[in-house]
Design an enzyme around this catalytic site. Sequence first.
Site, PDB file in Angstrom:
ATOM      1  N   GLY A  12       1.258  -1.141  -0.135  1.00  0.00           N
ATOM      2  CA  GLY A  12       0.151  -0.100   0.216  1.00  0.00           C
ATOM      3  C   GLY A  12       0.934   0.918   0.197  1.00  0.00           C
ATOM      4  N   LEU A  83      -0.612  -2.275   8.534  1.00  0.00           N
ATOM      5  CA  LEU A  83      -0.633  -1.222   8.344  1.00  0.00           C
ATOM      6  C   LEU A  83      -1.997  -1.522   6.887  1.00  0.00           C
ATOM      7  CD1 LEU A  83       2.082   0.515   6.756  1.00  0.00           C
ATOM      8  CD2 LEU A  83       1.405   1.254   9.045  1.00  0.00           C
ATOM      9  N   ALA A  85      -5.587  -2.992   5.725  1.00  0.00           N
ATOM     10  CA  ALA A  85      -6.912  -2.333   5.953  1.00  0.00           C
ATOM     11  C   ALA A  85      -7.700  -2.030   4.686  1.00  0.00           C
ATOM     12  CB  ALA A  85      -7.318  -1.411   7.090  1.00  0.00           C
ATOM     13  N   TYR A  98     -17.292  -6.540   4.783  1.00  0.00           N
ATOM     14  CA  TYR A  98     -16.024  -6.667   4.253  1.00  0.00           C
ATOM     15  C   TYR A  98     -15.073  -5.421   5.041  1.00  0.00           C
ATOM     16  CZ  TYR A  98     -11.561  -7.723   2.225  1.00  0.00           C
ATOM     17  OH  TYR A  98      -9.507  -7.542   1.904  1.00  0.00           O
ATOM     18  N   SER A 128      -6.751   5.667  12.860  1.00  0.00           N
ATOM     19  CA  SER A 128      -6.811   7.184  11.977  1.00  0.00           C
ATOM     20  C   SER A 128      -8.060   8.310  12.406  1.00  0.00           C
ATOM     21  CB  SER A 128      -8.129   6.677  10.667  1.00  0.00           C
ATOM     22  OG  SER A 128      -8.795   7.015   9.925  1.00  0.00           O
ATOM     23  N   GLU A 130     -10.496   9.698  10.540  1.00  0.00           N
ATOM     24  CA  GLU A 130     -11.817   8.789  10.996  1.00  0.00           C
ATOM     25  C   GLU A 130     -12.668   9.084  11.843  1.00  0.00           C
ATOM     26  OE1 GLU A 130     -13.411   9.789   7.624  1.00  0.00           O
ATOM     27  OE2 GLU A 130     -14.809   8.755   7.796  1.00  0.00           O
ATOM     28  N   TYR A 154     -16.182   2.631   7.741  1.00  0.00           N
ATOM     29  CA  TYR A 154     -14.209   2.297   7.938  1.00  0.00           C
ATOM     30  C   TYR A 154     -14.129   2.316   9.525  1.00  0.00           C
ATOM     31  CZ  TYR A 154      -9.460   4.213   7.926  1.00  0.00           C
ATOM     32  OH  TYR A 154      -7.961   4.319   7.570  1.00  0.00           O
TER      33      TYR A 154
HETATM   34  P1  NAP Z   1      -3.244   0.777   1.690  1.00  0.00           P
HETATM   35  O1  NAP Z   1      -3.028   2.431   0.129  1.00  0.00           O
HETATM   36  O2  NAP Z   1      -4.998   1.279   1.189  1.00  0.00           O
HETATM   37  O3  NAP Z   1      -2.879   0.238   1.770  1.00  0.00           O
HETATM   38  C1  NAP Z   1      -4.079  -0.644   2.299  1.00  0.00           C
HETATM   39  C2  NAP Z   1      -3.360  -1.742   2.193  1.00  0.00           C
HETATM   40  O4  NAP Z   1      -3.629  -3.209   2.853  1.00  0.00           O
HETATM   41  C3  NAP Z   1      -2.645  -2.407   0.931  1.00  0.00           C
HETATM   42  O5  NAP Z   1      -1.103  -2.957   0.876  1.00  0.00           O
HETATM   43  C4  NAP Z   1      -3.643  -3.995   0.711  1.00  0.00           C
HETATM   44  O6  NAP Z   1      -3.589  -4.627   0.014  1.00  0.00           O
HETATM   45  C5  NAP Z   1      -3.793  -4.312   1.591  1.00  0.00           C
HETATM   46  N1  NAP Z   1      -4.523  -5.563   2.250  1.00  0.00           N
HETATM   47  C6  NAP Z   1      -6.423  -5.049   2.215  1.00  0.00           C
HETATM   48  N2  NAP Z   1      -7.010  -6.188   3.101  1.00  0.00           N
HETATM   49  C7  NAP Z   1      -5.905  -6.427   3.570  1.00  0.00           C
HETATM   50  C8  NAP Z   1      -5.996  -8.082   3.941  1.00  0.00           C
HETATM   51  N3  NAP Z   1      -6.934  -9.040   4.355  1.00  0.00           N
HETATM   52  N4  NAP Z   1      -5.277  -8.951   4.182  1.00  0.00           N
HETATM   53  C9  NAP Z   1      -3.439  -8.542   4.180  1.00  0.00           C
HETATM   54  N5  NAP Z   1      -3.508  -7.132   3.021  1.00  0.00           N
HETATM   55  C10 NAP Z   1      -4.125  -6.773   3.583  1.00  0.00           C
HETATM   56  O7  NAP Z   1      -3.788   2.158   2.573  1.00  0.00           O
HETATM   57  P2  NAP Z   1      -2.754   3.540   3.201  1.00  0.00           P
HETATM   58  O8  NAP Z   1      -3.140   5.263   3.239  1.00  0.00           O
HETATM   59  O9  NAP Z   1      -1.354   2.973   2.693  1.00  0.00           O
HETATM   60  O10 NAP Z   1      -3.194   3.278   5.085  1.00  0.00           O
HETATM   61  C11 NAP Z   1      -2.239   1.849   5.297  1.00  0.00           C
HETATM   62  C12 NAP Z   1      -2.710   1.811   6.509  1.00  0.00           C
HETATM   63  O11 NAP Z   1      -3.284   3.457   7.175  1.00  0.00           O
HETATM   64  C13 NAP Z   1      -3.895   1.608   6.706  1.00  0.00           C
HETATM   65  O12 NAP Z   1      -4.719   0.501   7.758  1.00  0.00           O
HETATM   66  C14 NAP Z   1      -5.219   2.993   6.396  1.00  0.00           C
HETATM   67  O13 NAP Z   1      -6.520   2.365   6.470  1.00  0.00           O
HETATM   68  C15 NAP Z   1      -4.845   3.861   7.797  1.00  0.00           C
HETATM   69  N6  NAP Z   1      -4.958   5.291   7.716  1.00  0.00           N
HETATM   70  C16 NAP Z   1      -5.187   5.615   6.098  1.00  0.00           C
HETATM   71  C17 NAP Z   1      -4.827   7.406   6.251  1.00  0.00           C
HETATM   72  C18 NAP Z   1      -4.104   7.659   4.916  1.00  0.00           C
HETATM   73  O14 NAP Z   1      -4.648   9.298   4.858  1.00  0.00           O
HETATM   74  N7  NAP Z   1      -3.446   7.277   4.104  1.00  0.00           N
HETATM   75  C19 NAP Z   1      -5.170   8.010   6.909  1.00  0.00           C
HETATM   76  C20 NAP Z   1      -5.521   7.415   9.073  1.00  0.00           C
HETATM   77  C21 NAP Z   1      -5.371   5.924   7.854  1.00  0.00           C
HETATM   78  P3  NAP Z   1      -3.850  -5.053  -1.615  1.00  0.00           P
HETATM   79  O15 NAP Z   1      -3.565  -3.437  -2.251  1.00  0.00           O
HETATM   80  O16 NAP Z   1      -2.388  -5.779  -2.194  1.00  0.00           O
HETATM   81  O17 NAP Z   1      -5.046  -5.011  -1.486  1.00  0.00           O
HETATM   82  N1  GDD Z   2     -12.365   9.715  -2.669  1.00  0.00           N
HETATM   83  C1  GDD Z   2     -12.988  11.103  -3.186  1.00  0.00           C
HETATM   84  N2  GDD Z   2     -13.400  11.031  -4.062  1.00  0.00           N
HETATM   85  N3  GDD Z   2     -13.598  11.691  -1.681  1.00  0.00           N
HETATM   86  C2  GDD Z   2     -13.935  13.210  -2.516  1.00  0.00           C
HETATM   87  C3  GDD Z   2     -14.182  13.415  -3.623  1.00  0.00           C
HETATM   88  C4  GDD Z   2     -13.823  12.023  -4.369  1.00  0.00           C
HETATM   89  O1  GDD Z   2     -14.532  12.295  -5.680  1.00  0.00           O
HETATM   90  N4  GDD Z   2     -14.827  14.647  -3.884  1.00  0.00           N
HETATM   91  C5  GDD Z   2     -14.810  15.085  -2.352  1.00  0.00           C
HETATM   92  N5  GDD Z   2     -14.053  14.564  -1.233  1.00  0.00           N
HETATM   93  C6  GDD Z   2     -13.616  14.852  -0.056  1.00  0.00           C
HETATM   94  C7  GDD Z   2     -14.332  13.190   0.620  1.00  0.00           C
HETATM   95  O2  GDD Z   2     -16.443  13.367   0.676  1.00  0.00           O
HETATM   96  C8  GDD Z   2     -13.662  13.020   2.362  1.00  0.00           C
HETATM   97  O3  GDD Z   2     -14.295  14.152   3.024  1.00  0.00           O
HETATM   98  C9  GDD Z   2     -12.637  14.184   1.586  1.00  0.00           C
HETATM   99  O4  GDD Z   2     -12.410  14.785  -0.095  1.00  0.00           O
HETATM  100  C10 GDD Z   2     -11.275  13.337   1.553  1.00  0.00           C
HETATM  101  O5  GDD Z   2     -11.979  11.565   0.892  1.00  0.00           O
HETATM  102  P1  GDD Z   2     -10.719  10.603   0.681  1.00  0.00           P
HETATM  103  O6  GDD Z   2      -9.682  11.470   0.049  1.00  0.00           O
HETATM  104  O7  GDD Z   2     -11.458   9.974   0.050  1.00  0.00           O
HETATM  105  O8  GDD Z   2     -10.496  10.339   2.089  1.00  0.00           O
HETATM  106  P2  GDD Z   2     -11.076   9.911   3.773  1.00  0.00           P
HETATM  107  O9  GDD Z   2     -10.960  11.286   4.475  1.00  0.00           O
HETATM  108  O10 GDD Z   2     -12.342   9.853   3.700  1.00  0.00           O
HETATM  109  O11 GDD Z   2      -9.829   9.131   4.019  1.00  0.00           O
HETATM  110  C11 GDD Z   2      -8.678   8.847   4.066  1.00  0.00           C
HETATM  111  O12 GDD Z   2      -8.020   9.764   5.167  1.00  0.00           O
HETATM  112  C12 GDD Z   2      -8.690   8.702   6.610  1.00  0.00           C
HETATM  113  C13 GDD Z   2      -7.949   9.060   7.638  1.00  0.00           C
HETATM  114  O13 GDD Z   2      -8.922  10.524   8.468  1.00  0.00           O
HETATM  115  C14 GDD Z   2      -8.374   7.699   4.007  1.00  0.00           C
HETATM  116  O14 GDD Z   2      -6.897   7.714   3.967  1.00  0.00           O
HETATM  117  C15 GDD Z   2      -8.623   7.084   5.242  1.00  0.00           C
HETATM  118  O15 GDD Z   2      -7.713   5.228   5.238  1.00  0.00           O
HETATM  119  C16 GDD Z   2      -8.273   7.402   6.271  1.00  0.00           C
HETATM  120  O16 GDD Z   2      -8.168   6.696   7.865  1.00  0.00           O
END
Ligand code: NAP
Ligand code: GDD
Length: 326
Positions: A12, A83, A85, A98, A128, A130, A154
């Site tokens: 990821g 990480l 999810a 799921y 998160s 969230e 989520y």
């Molecule tokens: P991501 O790009 O969506 O990566 C998620 C990873 O989890 C991918 O490698 C995916 O593999 C793997 N995965 C999903 N389901 C699985 C399962 N059942 N068993 C094993 N592996 C599985 O997410 P990210 O942005 O790197 O975020 C990493 C973590 O931080 C996540 O838990 C996310 O919820 C959390 N988080 C993210 C943010 C953010 O803003 N990025 C903020 C707060 C928390 P595949 O690609 O092969 O499906």
């Molecule tokens: N994805 C998406 N696509 N979001 C949109 C769009 C669109 O076309 N238009 C507006 N948005 C708004 C969403 O409604 C949300 O308010 C904001 O943009 C950010 O959306 P995302 O980028 O999908 O991120 P997120 O905040 O819902 O969730 C991410 O951040 C979380 C931490 O606060 C994810 O990475 C989560 O895994 C993570 O935990």
Amino acid sequence: MGKTALITGINGQDGSYLAELLIEKGYTVWGILKRNSVAENQTYRIDHLRNNPMLKLEYADLLDMASLVRVLQLSKPAEVYNLAAQSHVRISFDQPVYTAQSTAIGTLNLLEAVRLICPEARVYQASSSEMFGNNIDADGYQRETTPMNPVSPYGCAKVFSYNICRNYRNSYKLFISNGILFNHESPRRGSNFVTNKVAKETAKIKLGLSEKLVLGNTEATRDWGHAKDYVEAMWMILQHDKADDFVCSTGVSHSVQYLVDYCFEKVGLDPKKYVSTAARYLRPEELRDLKGDCTKMKETLGWKPKYTFETMMDEMVQYWLDFYSK
Ligand code: NAP
Ligand code: GDD
């Protein structure tokens, strides 16, 4: 000899940057991949590390506890970064069961496996912002003490994982820490998350490859940082002398509309000519505003981000301009 770490979600966005960081620090890094029918695209974020002898990949799935036991027995990690999810909030409304299985029960499967196989390992849980939902403290920020009130499947699943980590820490005296990370982005972000969707479509429109960008709620605000800075925070959290929970954020928040305006202005285009909204991108319940106070993280661990919103978005737009100009 360097330490050994296991990363779930290594392919990821965050897993790929964390693998790079830990290898740089001399770790042997094990990662798990869940089986996909198409193998080629699954590892594109870590393909540049595939020949590195410090990287070891195994098939396993958070839903399959036996596979986690097998990998923990093989790798004997000192540090485990959970990480993996189903991490897309909008999609969690389409696949709530799921999402609960992978994002909540998956964590419990991993904790049980750690407790049985390597209870001395330190565990990082990817919690998160969230989880806070629409709760905001009176000063406009969310922090470690802000009550959690999730507004998506989520978010509910992440609250379960956060709590079960604290429960295992207290019940079994395991070293388990939650990083409560606000949104973090990069060119490696899935392009169905809003920052990378906007960056990619801005570049395509600029190069004449597309004519429109359709979004959902453009009034929502987020505290966006760079994933590279945030994986450094994950590592620092596990180096601390005790297990604890930390918010990680920039403290600066922008609206989705501001994000659009910034990217279009950067390439010299007027967004009003290209951007519209559609109900299909809205969520049944919206999380309106996020802005994090990470004073605890900064004062306890000395963490400091290198990127700003602007330098990050510049990098992302430029990535897609280069990608589509090749
Ligand atoms: P991501 O790009 O969506 O990566 C998620 C990873 O989890 C991918 O490698 C995916 O593999 C793997 N995965 C999903 N389901 C699985 C399962 N059942 N068993 C094993 N592996 C599985 O997410 P990210 O942005 O790197 O975020 C990493 C973590 O931080 C996540 O838990 C996310 O919820 C959390 N988080 C993210 C943010 C953010 O803003 N990025 C903020 C707060 C928390 P595949 O690609 O092969 O499906
Ligand atoms: N994805 C998406 N696509 N979001 C949109 C769009 C669109 O076309 N238009 C507006 N948005 C708004 C969403 O409604 C949300 O308010 C904001 O943009 C950010 O959306 P995302 O980028 O999908 O991120 P997120 O905040 O819902 O969730 C991410 O951040 C979380 C931490 O606060 C994810 O990475 C989560 O895994 C993570 O935990």
